[in-house]
Design an enzyme around this catalytic site. Structure first.
Site, short mmCIF file in Angstrom:
data_model
loop_
_atom_site.label_atom_id
_atom_site.label_comp_id
_atom_site.label_asym_id
_atom_site.label_seq_id
_atom_site.Cartn_x
_atom_site.Cartn_y
_atom_site.Cartn_z
N LYS A 40 46.34 -54.19 104.00
CA LYS A 40 46.65 -55.27 104.93
C LYS A 40 47.68 -56.21 104.31
O LYS A 40 47.38 -56.91 103.34
CB LYS A 40 45.41 -56.08 105.29
CG LYS A 40 45.70 -57.07 106.43
CD LYS A 40 44.67 -58.15 106.55
CE LYS A 40 44.95 -59.33 105.67
NZ LYS A 40 46.19 -60.08 106.00
N GLU A 86 43.70 -60.39 91.60
CA GLU A 86 44.83 -61.02 90.91
C GLU A 86 45.06 -62.34 91.63
O GLU A 86 45.49 -62.35 92.77
CB GLU A 86 46.04 -60.08 90.96
CG GLU A 86 47.03 -60.38 89.86
CD GLU A 86 48.14 -61.26 90.33
OE1 GLU A 86 47.97 -62.50 90.26
OE2 GLU A 86 49.17 -60.72 90.78
N CYS A 102 52.65 -66.37 91.51
CA CYS A 102 51.35 -66.67 90.90
C CYS A 102 51.48 -66.97 89.42
O CYS A 102 50.72 -67.76 88.87
CB CYS A 102 50.37 -65.53 91.15
SG CYS A 102 51.08 -63.93 90.76
N GLU A 122 47.46 -75.53 91.21
CA GLU A 122 48.59 -74.66 91.51
C GLU A 122 49.31 -75.24 92.74
O GLU A 122 48.70 -75.41 93.79
CB GLU A 122 48.06 -73.25 91.82
CG GLU A 122 49.15 -72.23 91.98
CD GLU A 122 48.60 -70.83 92.21
OE1 GLU A 122 47.57 -70.70 92.90
OE2 GLU A 122 49.22 -69.87 91.72
P1 ADP Z 1 48.19 -67.03 99.55
O1 ADP Z 1 48.40 -67.61 100.90
O2 ADP Z 1 48.15 -68.02 98.44
O3 ADP Z 1 48.99 -65.84 99.25
P2 ADP Z 1 45.64 -66.10 100.51
O4 ADP Z 1 44.56 -65.80 99.57
O5 ADP Z 1 45.43 -67.12 101.56
O6 ADP Z 1 46.77 -66.47 99.50
O7 ADP Z 1 46.15 -64.78 101.22
C1 ADP Z 1 46.29 -63.55 100.60
C2 ADP Z 1 45.83 -62.46 101.52
O8 ADP Z 1 44.43 -62.58 101.76
C3 ADP Z 1 46.47 -62.47 102.89
O9 ADP Z 1 46.75 -61.13 103.24
C4 ADP Z 1 45.39 -63.06 103.77
O10 ADP Z 1 45.48 -62.64 105.11
C5 ADP Z 1 44.15 -62.52 103.14
N1 ADP Z 1 42.91 -63.27 103.40
C6 ADP Z 1 42.78 -64.58 103.73
N2 ADP Z 1 41.47 -64.90 103.87
C7 ADP Z 1 40.76 -63.78 103.62
C8 ADP Z 1 39.35 -63.46 103.57
N3 ADP Z 1 38.42 -64.36 103.81
N4 ADP Z 1 39.01 -62.20 103.25
C9 ADP Z 1 39.93 -61.27 102.97
N5 ADP Z 1 41.25 -61.50 102.99
C10 ADP Z 1 41.68 -62.73 103.32
#
Ligand code: ADP
Length: 790
Positions: A192, A266, A300, A397
């Site tokens: 995804k 990560e 990151c 961060e």
């Molecule tokens: P950032 O926006 O800092 O990259 P996020 O952790 O918000 O970090 O997003 C990274 C990925 O995780 C995206 O693909 C997002 O759609 C997905 N994501 C967000 N919330 C969840 C969740 N509760 N479970 C699994 N994946 C999620």
């Protein structure tokens, strides 16, 4: 005007890269993208779609499917079905597919680069020169591992169906980091992409189709966090690989707790960029530009904390301001723009909020004099000086182009400041003195350390965090272990399992008050090199398989665990720095002392297991010898990364470890698990099996008569899950190994999310893991990049 003056004042002309090929590609799909499942495009069950926006101008680029739980289920089913064939495909055949992917990415590099810039807002200079070439490199590199898996990873099999969730900051590159090793090792994937940046993943899906990849081997589903959560929770996913924020990583750790799913995370960082006074300052300034203004600081491992030695701080910051004045922010499709757009208005708000906080907390802000483009999501390069180490901008961060500068006086202070963070992703060290640089590199708690360089990435080198930056590595040989599992742990078949029935009978025995008639002496706890009474003053009876009482052990509680952790923490630095040769000597000496008491230990094993204990005693002695043997032989690697550099991949200890021992083979488990963890430089809090703790308590005397430093090896007896929970919740424990029932796995994994400690869960009985697995679990790899050149 002189020629020099003309050269210095010459303005940049526009150098735009054409957006048309990417826009045409979107148009060819009628501006709407479905889900890629089982090798075909299909609409989401919900018929819901969302827009993906160009952050440079706020315009909609395309509509993308929002996958729901039913779509996730379809994708996982497709991956499961494909796994049967793909996992049995010869390594050479998988190598051919990975090779084809690399070639296709290269052939369409321009399209990928433009599409990435449109969707993400990062500069074309970076997508063209870094993101896309590195993504191709990952597929080439892992094509090689697919080819070599049979010979180089003999005895290992793929994990199964892997759910992969990636962020928006390096969309195609993160896809490559995830998909290439997974496929190379024979897994199938459901990936995804982030909701802000799905387009290059969809273009990659087309590649999978075009090269004839078997349907279902790669499935790409788009959607937001809800889709990610559904993938994480799907029962038929064998492993989750996630890159993103620490908050979401923590949620995923909790959601997968007890499920038996393999997990790699990560996460975030607040990486130090350390400049010593003997550094080449001009190079260091260019380094800072790369560390914090690469990808608008949305990285990151961004070097977001500048630590400068006091004597050169002013000079360094003056040079930096002069350089910042020359940076160009604007249309990322312009080839001479340095910083493009911030991903989205929400992220821009977050940056502004944190910058405001920095001002309120008393730091001094500096930004270049030029104006930003009137429209679009932009933020200028920003420097904060006079930053207090505990302030928000030094700890949190920001994920934007904001640098917080602090000063230090001595190398010790630099190390302390560098490690003054809950994260541990990367660090950059600048000094012309290689002795100093390497000395500091080994002391900074981070998964990657760059010397006189920064933000160097390559498929041959592992990348990943220490501490709350997550666990697992991506890239290098070390990254492959995330995608394989041991076929048959050969374990420790030397000793037969005691009968399950008698063990269950013993499990029902309740603790007794200390006042009960003593049958045998009550063993105390072993903390900080001494036998101590349990804090609560209670003890617990221990029974033989035939039900007879054979002894009592102290019933340790939270306080005892805290004391043991404190002792282990106190001993850690000393033990870590003990030479490998001396660690081996200590382990050999333990074996020697154990063999002195062979009869006594064998008898005790017999009492606890109802079997002849001699075979297990012998196996335990051998395990201590094996651990000692590995102490000075578990080597790192030198990765051949493609710059003039030695990249040292060094296995380092994890730190303070809690080990909850299995019920079977109590002495062998202690020797093999604890012995190996010690050999790798960790300090321990060991909780013996509550059913068979007496070999561990007898072991106190072996420890006391050896020369193991006090606090290195602590033993607390008591109720397994109660003590496990205390260890898993403890912020000063870095890893917990838990052998016990499934319900306990969930308990430990969930509680470990607090500080993202590494966990390893094992069944309460059955064969013990092989030493190679224990060695890997007892270490984390640090990659130190050391460029050279006269
Ligand atoms: P950032 O926006 O800092 O990259 P996020 O952790 O918000 O970090 O997003 C990274 C990925 O995780 C995206 O693909 C997002 O759609 C997905 N994501 C967000 N919330 C969840 C969740 N509760 N479970 C699994 N994946 C999620």
């Amino acid at each position: 005007m002189t020629l020099t003056e003309i050269m210095q004042t010459l303005p940049y002309g526009p150098a735009p890269e054409a957006a048309k090929p990417a826009l045409d590609w979107i148009k060819a799909h009628k501006g709407r993208f479905q889900l890629f499942v089982a090798g075909r495009w299909r609409a989401p069950a919900s018929q819901e779609w969302f827009a993906t926006i160009n952050p440079t101008n706020g315009q909609k680029l395309a509509e993308v499917a929002q996958a729901g739980a039913a779509d996730v289920d379809e994708a996982v089913k497709a991956a499961r079905k494909a796994f049967v064939g793909w996992s049995q495909t010869k390594g050479h055949a998988r190598a051919r597919y990975l090779y084809a992917m690399a070639r296709q990415i290269q052939k369409q590099a321009r399209l990928f680069a433009v599409l990435e810039t449109l969707d993400n807002g990062k500069s074309i200079r970076e997508t063209r020169d870094i993101d896309i070439p590195l993504a191709a490199r990952h597929f080439y590199y892992h094509a090689g591992w697919a080819q070599l898996m049979e010979s180089e990873l003999a005895g290992y099999a793929p994990v199964g169906v892997v759910g992969q969730i990636i962020p928006w900051n390096f969309p195609l590159l993160m896809l490559a980091w995830k998909i290439a090793p997974a496929l190379a090792m024979g897994n199938t994937v459901v990936l995804k992409p982030a909701e802000y940046t799905p387009l290059t993943a969809l273009l990659f899906a087309e590649i999978c189709q075009n090269i004839g990849l078997p349907p279902g081997v790669v499935n790409i589903i788009t959607g937001d966090g809800k889709t990610g959560a559904a993938l994480v929770e799907h029962p038929d996913v064998d492993k989750i690989a996630f890159t993103g924020s620490t908050e979401v990583g923590r949620l995923i750790r909790q959601a997968t707790a007890g499920s038996g799913k393999k997990l790699s995370l990560e996460l975030g960082g607040k990486s130090p960029f350390v400049v010593f006074e003997d550094a080449d300052l001009d190079s260091a300034v260019e380094g800072v530009v790369d560390a914090i203004w690469f990808n608008q600081g949305q990285v990151c491992c961004a070097g977001s904390r500048l630590l400068v030695q006091e004597g050169i701080a002013e000079k360094m910051c003056a040079k930096l301001r002069a350089r910042m004045e020359k940076l160009r922010v604007g249309d990322p499709l312009d080839k001479s723009v340095d910083l493009g757009a911030i991903i989205a208005p929400a992220q821009l708000d977050k940056i502004r909020r944190l910058v405001q906080k920095g001002i309120e907390e008393g730091a001094k802000l500096w930004q270049p004099s030029w104006a930003l483009p009137a429209e679009g999501c932009f933020y200028p390069p920003t420097l904060f000086t006079d930053v207090a180490p505990a302030s928000t901008i030094a700890q949190e961060e920001i994920f934007g182009p904001v640098l917080a500068a602090l000063t230090f006086r001595t190398p010790e202070e630099a190390v302390r400041l560098a490690n003054n963070t809950r994260y541990g992703l990367a660090a950059s060290i600048w000094s012309e003195d290689i002795n100093l640089a390497l000395d500091v590199a080994t002391q900074i708690k981070a998964g990657t350390v760059w010397i006189n360089s920064t933000n160097l990435f390559d498929a041959a080198s592992g990348f990943g965090g220490y501490r709350e930056s997550g666990f697992g590595r991506e890239g290098g040989k070390e990254g492959l272990w995330e995608y394989v599992q041991k076929i048959n742990p050969s374990g420790s078949a030397a000793v037969a399992k005691p009968k399950a029935k008698s063990r269950r009978a013993r499990a029902n025995v309740a603790p007794t008050a200390l006042a009960l008639p003593a049958i045998d002496r009550t063993a105390k706890l072993f903390i900080g090199g001494k036998q101590v009474r349990p804090d609560g003053g209670y003890s617990k009876a221990v029974y033989a398989p035939n039900g007879s009482l054979i002894g009592e052990v102290g019933l340790g509680n939270r306080k005892d665990i805290r004391n043991a952790v404190e002792a282990a923490r106190g001993a850690f630095e000393g033990w870590r720095k003990t030479t490998a040769h001396n660690k081996a000597q200590v382990l050999y000496f333990l074996a020697e002392n154990l063999s002195q008491r062979a009869e006594e230990f064998a008898r005790r094993l017999g009492e606890q297991t109802g079997q002849d204990g001699r075979a297990e005693l012998e196996a335990a002695l051998e395990a201590l010898f094996t651990a000692a043997a590995w102490a000075d032989k578990y080597e790192g690697l030198v990765h051949p990364t493609p710059i003039r550099s030695v990249t040292l991949a060094i296995p380092e200890p994890i730190g303070v470890m809690g080990i909850l021992c299995p019920d079977d083979q109590p002495l062998l488990a202690l020797a093999r698990l604890a012995g190996t963890a010690l050999a790798m430089g960790n300090t321990l809090v060991v909780v013996p099996s509550p059913l068979a703790p007496l070999s561990a308590t007898d072991f106190y005397q072996v420890l006391e008569t050896s020369d193991i430093p006090a606090g290195t090896f602590n033993i607390v007896t008591g109720e397994r899950d109660e003590l496990a929970l205390t260890l898993a919740e403890h912020d000063d424990v870095d890893a917990v190994w838990y052998a016990g029932p499934r319900a306990g796995w969930a308990l430990v994994e969930k509680a470990s999310a607090g500080n993202m400690k590494r966990t390893w869960t094992l069944p309460p009985s059955g064969p013990l893991p092989d030493t190679d697995e224990i060695l890997r679990q007892a270490t984390q790899v640090k990659n130190i990049w050391v460029p050279y050149g006269a």
